[in-house]
Design a protein around this motif. Structure first.
Motif, short mmCIF file in Angstrom:
data_model
loop_
_atom_site.label_atom_id
_atom_site.label_comp_id
_atom_site.label_asym_id
_atom_site.label_seq_id
_atom_site.Cartn_x
_atom_site.Cartn_y
_atom_site.Cartn_z
N VAL A 113 14.21 7.73 5.13
CA VAL A 113 13.00 7.02 5.56
C VAL A 113 11.78 7.90 5.39
O VAL A 113 10.74 7.46 4.87
N VAL A 114 11.88 9.17 5.79
CA VAL A 114 10.74 10.09 5.65
C VAL A 114 10.38 10.26 4.18
O VAL A 114 9.19 10.30 3.83
N ASP A 115 11.38 10.37 3.33
CA ASP A 115 11.12 10.43 1.89
C ASP A 115 10.28 9.25 1.43
O ASP A 115 9.35 9.38 0.64
N ASN A 116 10.62 8.07 1.94
CA ASN A 116 9.90 6.86 1.57
C ASN A 116 8.48 6.87 2.14
O ASN A 116 7.53 6.50 1.45
N LEU A 117 8.32 7.30 3.38
CA LEU A 117 6.99 7.31 4.01
C LEU A 117 6.06 8.28 3.31
O LEU A 117 4.84 8.05 3.25
N GLN A 118 6.60 9.35 2.77
CA GLN A 118 5.77 10.35 2.10
C GLN A 118 5.13 9.80 0.82
O GLN A 118 4.16 10.38 0.33
N LYS A 119 5.66 8.70 0.33
CA LYS A 119 5.11 8.10 -0.89
C LYS A 119 3.89 7.23 -0.60
O LYS A 119 3.24 6.76 -1.53
N CYS A 120 3.61 7.02 0.69
CA CYS A 120 2.48 6.18 1.08
C CYS A 120 1.27 7.07 1.35
O CYS A 120 1.27 7.83 2.33
N PRO A 121 0.22 7.01 0.51
CA PRO A 121 -0.94 7.91 0.67
C PRO A 121 -1.63 7.79 2.02
O PRO A 121 -2.16 8.77 2.54
N GLN A 122 -1.63 6.59 2.61
CA GLN A 122 -2.36 6.38 3.87
C GLN A 122 -1.74 7.11 5.05
O GLN A 122 -2.41 7.35 6.05
N PRO A 128 6.75 11.42 10.74
CA PRO A 128 7.60 11.55 11.94
C PRO A 128 7.93 13.01 12.24
O PRO A 128 8.06 13.83 11.32
N THR A 129 8.08 13.30 13.52
CA THR A 129 8.44 14.65 13.95
C THR A 129 9.80 14.69 14.64
O THR A 129 10.25 15.75 15.05
N ALA A 130 10.45 13.53 14.77
CA ALA A 130 11.77 13.47 15.42
C ALA A 130 12.56 12.31 14.84
O ALA A 130 11.99 11.29 14.45
N GLU A 131 13.87 12.47 14.80
CA GLU A 131 14.74 11.44 14.22
C GLU A 131 14.63 10.12 14.96
O GLU A 131 14.65 9.04 14.37
N GLY A 132 14.46 10.18 16.29
CA GLY A 132 14.39 8.96 17.08
C GLY A 132 13.19 8.08 16.75
O GLY A 132 13.21 6.88 16.98
N GLN A 133 12.14 8.68 16.18
CA GLN A 133 10.95 7.91 15.82
C GLN A 133 11.19 7.01 14.61
O GLN A 133 10.53 5.99 14.47
N VAL A 134 12.13 7.38 13.75
CA VAL A 134 12.37 6.59 12.53
C VAL A 134 13.66 5.80 12.59
O VAL A 134 13.92 4.99 11.69
N ARG A 135 14.45 6.00 13.64
CA ARG A 135 15.72 5.28 13.72
C ARG A 135 15.55 3.76 13.63
O ARG A 135 16.33 3.10 12.94
N PRO A 136 14.53 3.18 14.28
CA PRO A 136 14.37 1.71 14.15
C PRO A 136 14.01 1.27 12.74
O PRO A 136 14.14 0.09 12.43
N LEU A 137 13.56 2.19 11.88
CA LEU A 137 13.13 1.81 10.53
C LEU A 137 14.26 1.78 9.53
O LEU A 137 14.10 1.24 8.43
N THR A 138 15.40 2.35 9.86
CA THR A 138 16.45 2.54 8.87
C THR A 138 17.06 1.24 8.35
O THR A 138 17.62 1.23 7.26
N LYS A 139 16.92 0.16 9.11
CA LYS A 139 17.51 -1.11 8.67
C LYS A 139 16.50 -2.00 7.94
O LYS A 139 16.82 -3.13 7.57
N LEU A 140 15.28 -1.49 7.72
CA LEU A 140 14.24 -2.27 7.04
C LEU A 140 14.17 -1.93 5.56
O LEU A 140 14.62 -0.87 5.12
N GLN A 144 8.68 -2.50 4.12
CA GLN A 144 8.54 -2.78 5.55
C GLN A 144 8.47 -1.48 6.36
O GLN A 144 7.76 -1.41 7.36
N GLN A 145 9.22 -0.48 5.94
CA GLN A 145 9.19 0.81 6.64
C GLN A 145 7.78 1.37 6.66
O GLN A 145 7.29 1.83 7.70
N GLN A 146 7.12 1.34 5.51
CA GLN A 146 5.75 1.86 5.43
C GLN A 146 4.79 1.02 6.27
O GLN A 146 3.91 1.55 6.96
N GLU A 147 4.96 -0.30 6.20
CA GLU A 147 4.10 -1.20 6.98
C GLU A 147 4.24 -0.95 8.47
O GLU A 147 3.23 -0.85 9.20
N VAL A 148 5.48 -0.83 8.93
CA VAL A 148 5.72 -0.62 10.36
C VAL A 148 5.16 0.73 10.80
O VAL A 148 4.51 0.82 11.86
N TRP A 149 5.37 1.77 10.01
CA TRP A 149 4.90 3.10 10.41
C TRP A 149 3.37 3.13 10.50
O TRP A 149 2.81 3.69 11.45
#
Length: 299
Positions: A113-122, A128-140, A144-149
């Motif tokens: 997920v973090v790999d994917n978020l890093q591709k979003c310039p905005q 994220p600084t903790a695994e628990g912050q991205v756990r809800p994103l793993t099924k998207l 959608q992951q970028q939009e939610v974050w």
């Protein structure tokens, strides 16, 4: 001859050399509760530019620890670098890191997920600084992951959002995009266990719908009943008569399975639980009939 007079001691000399006398004077002259204490301020030197750079670098390492762990675990798994000592990746993680299967894959999924978020310039500077912050994103999906974050960062006031904020945003998006439940009671479906550890071992099993909920169905399978989300079900599109046939097969297997079974019998019933047709072959019918008679569950 007259003797010189003896020297007199200064009255304040004895008083100043006697702590008890000094304390007594202070107590008499002033209230200790209202006494003023002078504190000398110690000047803290500012960080040098090099120290500021080191601090930022070390903070980033702490924040990305879960990310680096997930990336490393993924490479260990994909390259099978555990094979010299362990037969499975799960056993290796348990022995080497004390991670159970769930924790290992939580870190791997979070790193993806973090790999994917890093591709979003905005949002490249607010990751994220903790695994628990991205756990809800793993099924998207990745978009959608970028939009939610992005939305979660906005709700957190431009800061890294908590896992609770992310989860709330995910839930709102799921409800917004949820397809209405069109399944019907008695319909036969296949269970899709992908990305759902709670359905482990049930992937590919047929399931007969017994209750239709808003975003899930309660289904009956060969060895019990469970509730499954809509995205983990796929209809076989059987005709009504075929659905009735599957219901009969399901009831027969369930009655037998409630008994204490030998392992070979259980394996046979498990194979029937993954039929991709609405009928039993002649051999399957004979074997099931023998088992029914053996365990005394014949109607």
């Amino acid at each position: 001859m007259n003797n010189p007079p003896p020297k007199r001691k200064k009255a304040n000399s004895a008083t100043s050399s006697n702590p008890e006398s000094s304390t007594s004077d202070i107590n008499r002259s002033e209230n200790p509760a209202s006494a003023t204490i002078d504190v000398v301020a110690v000047e803290v030197p500012e960080l040098t530019p090099e120290e500021q750079s080191d601090r930022l670098h070390l903070e980033r390492k702490v924040e990305r620890a879960f990310f680096e762990a997930g990336k490393a675990l993924a490479e260990l798994r994909d390259r099978r670098l555990y094979r010299s000592t362990h037969s499975t990746f799960e056993e290796y993680c348990k022995d080497r890191f004390s991670y159970n299967r769930s924790r290992s894959y939580q870190l791997i999924d979070a790193a993806a997920v973090v790999d994917n978020l890093q591709k979003c310039p905005q949002i490249v500077d607010i990751l994220p600084t903790a695994e628990g912050q991205v756990r809800p994103l793993t099924k998207l999906e990745t978009e959608q992951q970028q939009e939610v974050w992005q939305q979660a960062v906005e709700e957190a006031g431009g800061k890294v959002p908590t896992g609770r904020i992310v989860k709330d945003v995910v839930q709102r998006i799921i409800e917004r995009t949820q397809v209405p439940n069109s399944y019907q009671i008695g319909e036969v479906c296949q269970i899709l266990a992908k990305d759902n550890p709670e359905l482990r071992g049930k992937g590919g099993c047929w399931a007969i719908v017994t209750a239709v909920n808003d975003f899930s169905c309660t289904v009956k399978i060969w060895n019990g009943e469970l509730t499954v989300g809509l995205k983990h079900l796929k209809s076989y599109n059987y005709l009504p008569t075929e659905c009735e046939q599957m219901q009969v097969i399901c009831d027969r297997i369930n009655r037998v399975y409630s008994s204490a079974l030998e392992e070979s019998v259980q394996r046979f019933l498990e194979s029937l639980g993954k039929l991709k047709r609405s009928y039993l072959t002649a051999v399957e019918e004979k074997l099931l009939s023998v088992i029914e008679r053996e365990y005394g569950v014949v109607d």
